[in-house]
Design an enzyme around this catalytic site. Structure first.
Site, short mmCIF file in Angstrom:
data_model
loop_
_atom_site.label_atom_id
_atom_site.label_comp_id
_atom_site.label_asym_id
_atom_site.label_seq_id
_atom_site.Cartn_x
_atom_site.Cartn_y
_atom_site.Cartn_z
N THR A 50 -4.51 93.72 10.44
CA THR A 50 -5.39 93.20 9.39
C THR A 50 -5.87 94.32 8.47
O THR A 50 -6.57 94.06 7.49
CB THR A 50 -6.64 92.52 10.01
OG1 THR A 50 -7.35 93.50 10.78
CG2 THR A 50 -6.23 91.34 10.87
N ALA A 57 -13.53 90.67 1.38
CA ALA A 57 -13.83 90.86 2.79
C ALA A 57 -12.85 90.13 3.69
O ALA A 57 -12.78 90.38 4.89
CB ALA A 57 -15.24 90.37 3.10
N ASN A 58 -12.06 89.22 3.12
CA ASN A 58 -11.11 88.43 3.91
C ASN A 58 -9.81 89.21 4.08
O ASN A 58 -9.19 89.60 3.09
CB ASN A 58 -10.85 87.08 3.22
CG ASN A 58 -12.12 86.26 3.13
OD1 ASN A 58 -12.89 86.22 4.07
ND2 ASN A 58 -12.33 85.64 1.98
N HIS A 59 -9.41 89.41 5.29
CA HIS A 59 -8.20 90.17 5.59
C HIS A 59 -7.06 89.23 5.95
O HIS A 59 -7.28 88.15 6.51
CB HIS A 59 -8.45 91.12 6.78
CG HIS A 59 -9.46 92.17 6.48
ND1 HIS A 59 -9.15 93.50 6.48
CD2 HIS A 59 -10.78 92.11 6.16
CE1 HIS A 59 -10.22 94.21 6.20
NE2 HIS A 59 -11.23 93.38 6.00
N LYS A 60 -5.84 89.68 5.63
CA LYS A 60 -4.67 88.89 6.02
C LYS A 60 -4.58 88.89 7.55
O LYS A 60 -4.61 89.93 8.18
CB LYS A 60 -3.40 89.53 5.42
CG LYS A 60 -3.32 89.38 3.91
CD LYS A 60 -2.18 90.17 3.33
CE LYS A 60 -0.85 89.64 3.81
NZ LYS A 60 0.29 90.28 3.15
#
Length: 189
Positions: free
Chosen positions: A65, A56-59
């Site tokens: 993103t 779930a963590n985006h750059k």
């Protein structure tokens, strides 16, 4: 039922009070992230609890993103794992009660004996034997005094064989905490 796999593990006597399809509550899980969900023994997980894994963590250090690489239509190579904003495994201690609709984010470690109140979002570690509520979840109180907390963390009743645990139930459910301290001290010496 919580799936048995190297990526999801649970201790004995975990109760999940909801759908039988536990996997749908483990969201954003992608094999390439390598993260794990580890749940201790004697935990109670209410309906609607969601475990949000690292996928779930985006750059956020790029122009967009948007995760083009996870969609086949774009035919993009996934970035090197070192470029991903991974926060770590989700680790739930022993004898933890997760209230209804709690959301737990990647990288969180919830200590033994914790109670998380309903609708809370847990974004950071929660120390043992505390009560946490809110969005983001914050510790609002200790469950016990420091002496009893230290005794319980050393005693680790959840690691005993089931027959011994059955014999301990009257003590584990006793409201007289001073008596509990005395009895645990006796058993530890």
């Amino acid at each position: 039922m919580i799936p048995e796999s190297p990526d999801f593990s649970r201790g004995e006597y975990v109760n999940y009070f909801a759908d039988t399809d536990f996997e749908k509550n483990v969201t954003h899980f992608y094999d390439f992230c390598g993260d794990k969900l580890i749940i201790g023994k004697f935990c109670q997980i209410a309906k609607g609890v969601e475990f949000v894994m690292n996928g779930a963590n985006h750059k956020m250090n790029c122009v967009t993103t948007y995760p083009f690489f996870i969609f086949d239509d774009w035919q993009q190579t996934k970035p090197d794992i070192s470029e991903m904003p991974l926060k770590g495994d989700i680790i739930i201690g022993n004898d933890v009660w997760l209230g209804q609709n709690v959301t737990i984010l990647a990288g969180v470690n919830i200590g033994d004996g914790v109670i998380i109140g309903l609708n809370s979002v847990v974004a950071s570690d929660i120390p043992p034997y505390t009560v946490a509520v809110g969005n983001p979840a914050r510790v609002v109180k200790k469950r016990f005094d420091d002496e009893l907390t230290d005794l319980l963390l050393k005693f680790k009743w959840w690691d005993f064989d089931i027959e011994r645990i059955k014999n301990l139930i009257p003590l584990l459910t006793c409201k007289n905490l001073e008596k509990v301290k005395i009895e645990i001290k006796k058993m530890m010496h």
